[in-house]
Design an enzyme around this catalytic site. Structure first.
Site, PDB file in Angstrom:
ATOM      1  N   HIS A 166     -28.582  36.034-105.388  1.00 19.92           N
ATOM      2  CA  HIS A 166     -29.060  37.714-104.705  1.00 19.92           C
ATOM      3  C   HIS A 166     -28.011  37.887-103.507  1.00 19.92           C
ATOM      4  CE1 HIS A 166     -33.334  36.023-104.868  1.00 19.92           C
ATOM      5  NE2 HIS A 166     -33.259  36.675-105.524  1.00 19.92           N
ATOM      6  N   GLU A 169     -26.926  36.825 -99.507  1.00 24.89           N
ATOM      7  CA  GLU A 169     -27.707  35.384 -99.031  1.00 24.89           C
ATOM      8  C   GLU A 169     -26.196  35.005 -99.595  1.00 24.89           C
ATOM      9  OE1 GLU A 169     -30.284  33.896-101.868  1.00 24.89           O
ATOM     10  OE2 GLU A 169     -32.514  35.200-101.108  1.00 24.89           O
ATOM     11  N   GLU A 371     -33.177  26.450-100.914  1.00 26.60           N
ATOM     12  CA  GLU A 371     -33.445  27.613-100.025  1.00 26.60           C
ATOM     13  C   GLU A 371     -32.374  26.817 -98.336  1.00 26.60           C
ATOM     14  OE1 GLU A 371     -34.053  29.830-100.177  1.00 26.60           O
ATOM     15  OE2 GLU A 371     -35.033  30.530-102.029  1.00 26.60           O
TER      16      GLU A 371
END
Length: 401
Positions: A166, A169, A371
């Site tokens: 992403h 990110e 994450e």
């Protein structure tokens, strides 16, 4: 006395400051118009203050800019830009050069934005310092950017980590690049890294890292949509007329690359209910339509990975399952990763079509989505140190489980 500089395609305020050996405060104070805009457009004329960087006196044995740049750990193009009146191929003893920034032992700097330009520069400097690194490419992005891969180690066990699926990110790329540098330095010196014997790990494991899966998207986040981008008008339309792309997750065609894999793709498409290109969550018209996702799938099939870890942000969680197809040991391995990072091992429900999902389905081996960090993407660089201290434990543990 200041000089004038015409902004080029791909420039950011940080990149200009670094190239000219000046600090951001000086650049902003001399160019107040920068405070009024986010991205800077090619053709904008800026005043460049005198360099705040140190000077270097040419000595006997100094022959070319290239030799000096390699020895001092400075990017050649930055050294040339900081000395526009000097002939890079004809240097005189006693001649003075401006160094773009202080020579520092570290190549990967973690105090400023990190895009594709920084990635390519750092990879070249890492190759020069650590010739045992093996580098290559898994394929090209939509806009033709090569997607780099780095291998550390020569052992029979193969492990894979990746980042920046992403675009917003991009800090995950920085996490991986800093790990590559510290791991390589520990191997070169024969030192332990966080208590681990790196030379032993090199002999046992081949670690393959793809630090930036989505280079076009990452550059869009940093540079914005410029008229020379072939998707310029479409990008503005897909971004609902907004010129701020800092929250963009997708690739340059507005497709979410981590919703592109043939593992429950139809379910994810229907769950997302996003019918066209945009900043996030569009799965496209079929799996693997995007060259970045296809390159990742092909690369993975070419190797016998015993384990994969995909770095994302944010949430401080580790996802380890996919529709009960994961191997029986996956939960316990996730708990080991959680223990060394202080993250939570989470059995995720209601998610499909991700890289980790596809790897588990295809190979029935452990796959993890990590994450990292906590907050709202893009996470600020002020979090980097704490994030790295958490994630390095996961990356080292992944080599031995």
């Amino acid at each position: 006395m200041s000089n004038l500089y015409v902004v080029q395609s791909g420039d950011t305020v940080f990149r200009i400051a670094r190239r000219h050996g000046i600090n951001l405060t000086s650049l902003y104070s001399l160019n107040p118009q920068l405070m009024e805009q986010g991205y800077i457009s090619p053709g904008l004329v800026l005043q460049i203050p005198p360099p705040s960087a140190p000077l270097y006196l040419i000595q006997a044995g100094d022959t070319t800019f290239f030799e000096i740049a390699c020895r001092l750990g400075i990017l050649l193009e930055d050294l040339v830009a900081a000395n526009p009146k000097a002939d890079p191929e004809s240097l005189q003893i006693g001649q003075t050069l401006v160094l773009p920034y202080n020579k520092r032992k570290s190549i990967v700097h973690t105090d400023s934005e990190y895009g594709y330009t920084e990635l390519i520069v750092d990879l070249e400097m890492l190759r020069q310092r650590y010739p045992f690194l093996v580098t290559g490419s898994i394929g090209d992005s939509v806009l033709g950017k090569s997607i780099p891969v780095i291998r550390l180690g020569s052992g029979p066990k193969q492990v894979h980590y990746n980042g920046a699926f992403h675009a917003n990110e991009w800090i995950t790329t920085l996490l991986l690049m800093k790990f590559i540098e510290e791991y390589a330095e520990a191997y070169r010196l024969g030192n332990l890294l966080r208590g681990r014997d790196v030379r032993k790990l090199f002999e046992q494991t081949s670690l393959w890292i793809v630090p930036m899966v989505n280079p076009d998207g990452v550059e869009l986040v940093h540079v914005g949509a410029m008229p020379d981008n072939p998707f310029y008008e479409l990008l503005l339309e897909w971004n609902f007329g907004c010129s701020d792309f800092s929250g963009w997750k997708s690739n340059i065609r507005g497709v979410d690359l981590n919703d592109q894999f043939p593992a429950g793709w139809e379910l994810e498409r229907d769950r997302r209910e996003v019918v066209g290109s945009g900043p996030r969550d569009y799965t496209s018209t079929a799996p693997l339509t995007e060259p970045e996702a296809k390159a990742m799938a092909d690369f993975t099939k070419e190797h016998d990975f015993s384990l994969v870890i995909a770095l994302h942000t944010q949430g401080q969680e580790i996802y380890w399952n996919y529709r009960d197809l994961e191997p029986i040991e996956a939960e316990q391995l996730a708990k080991r990763l959680a223990k060394v990072s202080r993250y939570r091992a989470v059995k995720l429900q209601g998610s499909d079509a991700g890289y980790k999902d596809w790897f588990i389905q295809e190979f029935r081996r452990p796959g993890f989505t990590v994450e990292a960090g906590f907050g709202v993407n893009p996470l600020p660089l002020t979090q980097f140190r704490s994030m790295y201290d958490e994630v390095i434990g996961i990356m080292l543990e992944g080599l031995v489980i």
